[in-house]
Design an enzyme around this catalytic site. Structure first.
Site, PDB file in Angstrom:
ATOM      1  N   LEU A  18      73.631  78.483  67.098  1.00  0.00           N
ATOM      2  CA  LEU A  18      74.863  79.270  67.089  1.00  0.00           C
ATOM      3  C   LEU A  18      74.615  80.718  67.487  1.00  0.00           C
ATOM      4  O   LEU A  18      75.501  81.390  67.995  1.00  0.00           O
ATOM      5  CB  LEU A  18      75.508  79.227  65.701  1.00  0.00           C
ATOM      6  CG  LEU A  18      76.010  77.865  65.227  1.00  0.00           C
ATOM      7  CD1 LEU A  18      76.550  77.964  63.807  1.00  0.00           C
ATOM      8  CD2 LEU A  18      77.073  77.319  66.168  1.00  0.00           C
ATOM      9  N   GLY A  19      73.416  81.213  67.217  1.00  0.00           N
ATOM     10  CA  GLY A  19      73.105  82.598  67.542  1.00  0.00           C
ATOM     11  C   GLY A  19      71.639  82.881  67.313  1.00  0.00           C
ATOM     12  O   GLY A  19      70.949  82.147  66.585  1.00  0.00           O
ATOM     13  N   GLY A  24      64.955  90.563  65.053  1.00  0.00           N
ATOM     14  CA  GLY A  24      64.798  90.329  63.624  1.00  0.00           C
ATOM     15  C   GLY A  24      64.187  88.992  63.281  1.00  0.00           C
ATOM     16  O   GLY A  24      63.992  88.688  62.104  1.00  0.00           O
ATOM     17  N   LYS A  43      70.677  79.591  58.483  1.00  0.00           N
ATOM     18  CA  LYS A  43      70.031  80.785  59.030  1.00  0.00           C
ATOM     19  C   LYS A  43      68.542  80.667  58.749  1.00  0.00           C
ATOM     20  O   LYS A  43      68.136  80.590  57.585  1.00  0.00           O
ATOM     21  CB  LYS A  43      70.569  82.052  58.370  1.00  0.00           C
ATOM     22  CG  LYS A  43      72.015  82.370  58.685  1.00  0.00           C
ATOM     23  CD  LYS A  43      72.386  83.687  58.016  1.00  0.00           C
ATOM     24  CE  LYS A  43      73.845  84.029  58.221  1.00  0.00           C
ATOM     25  NZ  LYS A  43      74.203  85.303  57.541  1.00  0.00           N
ATOM     26  N   ASP A 137      78.472  96.205  56.574  1.00  0.00           N
ATOM     27  CA  ASP A 137      78.292  95.832  57.976  1.00  0.00           C
ATOM     28  C   ASP A 137      79.555  95.154  58.513  1.00  0.00           C
ATOM     29  O   ASP A 137      79.492  94.115  59.169  1.00  0.00           O
ATOM     30  CB  ASP A 137      77.076  94.911  58.124  1.00  0.00           C
ATOM     31  CG  ASP A 137      76.506  94.914  59.539  1.00  0.00           C
ATOM     32  OD1 ASP A 137      76.833  95.839  60.315  1.00  0.00           O
ATOM     33  OD2 ASP A 137      75.747  93.996  59.874  1.00  0.00           O
TER      34      ASP A 137
END
Length: 276
Positions: A18-19, A24, A43, A137
């Site tokens: 997805l990303g 990082g 994640k 954020d």
């Protein structure tokens, strides 16, 4: 042989990426829970990567600790976490909605108002906890919005969130997106319940001006102010003033919290009345 990590021993089958955040060392996958057959988001924080600093580990631990405490329909639920040889994985509910940064939709002023209302309701939930949660954020990339039959909005990525207001070390803001961070956060000053409002306001301005989130700084004057009247002359003056208030550089001049901002917004018509 699959190009994805094998997490079957943890009960998950990865389906797609997805990303990815190369700097990082973080990759986000869509996967299937092999027990429930439900889609989830995983994640993977790859701390074995050379470019992944220790601060990312702290953000990962912080995100888990905060998500475990939250229960709101606008925040994807924490489901699981575990270690892998490459680092750690965080598992959350999957929401079938693009981020505002990736959405191809041209949002109307009334739709933008509804997005603002939905996000403010989530922020109200966070701010009314015993220890208020400051997201820190708020930007288009971290707000998911789906508008098929009804608008559904979700706030994601709590890696920089903190429970309680506090001063922020200058080094902790370097890797976030300038233009959405309030001045007090950039300068390492005390956060308030008004701090997240600034990022929301900058996000709404991006939507209304159809400005990509990566170009938000082009909308800001040297004094770190958004000139709403110049950027959005087609809006109702009351909505202009509301937007100007939540992006004031001085937090003392913003609405004090999400509840106050929401109360003021609900009574405002966002578009100019058309002449008869």
């Amino acid at each position: 042989m699959s190009r994805f990590p094998d997490l079957s021993d943890k009960g998950y089958l990865i389906q797609q990426v997805l990303g990815q955040n190369h700097e990082g060392g973080r990759i986000t996958y869509q996967a299937i829970d092999m027990d429930t057959q439900q889609p989830v988001v995983i994640k993977q924080f790859q701390f074995a990567c050379l470019n992944s600093p220790w601060s990312d580990y702290s953000a990962y631990r912080r995100e888990i600790q905060i998500l475990k405490l939250l229960d709101h329909p606008g925040i994807p639920r924490y489901l699981d976490s575990f270690e892998t040889p490459m680092g750690f994985c965080l598992v959350q509910e999957y929401k079938s909605a693009p981020s505002l940064a990736r959405s191809q939709r041209h949002w109307t002023p009334n739709e933008v108002k509804q997005i603002a209302i939905e996000v403010l309701q989530i922020l109200m939930y966070l701010q009314r906890r015993v220890l208020p949660v400051i997201h820190r954020d708020i930007k288009p990339d971290n707000i998911l919005a789906d508008y098929l039959e009804t608008l559904k909005v979700y706030l994601v990525d709590f890696g920089f969130a903190h429970a309680g207001t506090e001063k922020v070390a200058a080094s902790s803001v370097i890797r976030r997106t300038l233009g959405f961070m309030p001045p007090e956060q950039i300068l390492g000053r005390q956060l308030t319940l008004a701090s997240d409002l600034y990022g929301l306001g900058a996000t709404l301005i991006c939507l209304l001006t159809q400005t990509p989130s990566t170009q938000v700084r082009e909308l800001i004057e040297p004094s770190y102010r958004f000139n709403i009247k110049e950027l959005l002359p087609f809006l109702n003056p009351e909505f202009m003033q509301w937007l100007q208030t939540i992006v004031e550089p001085d937090p003392a001049h913003r609405f004090p919290d999400a509840a106050s901002a929401l109360q003021a917004l609900q009574l405002i018509e966002v578009e100019q009345a058309q002449p008869a």
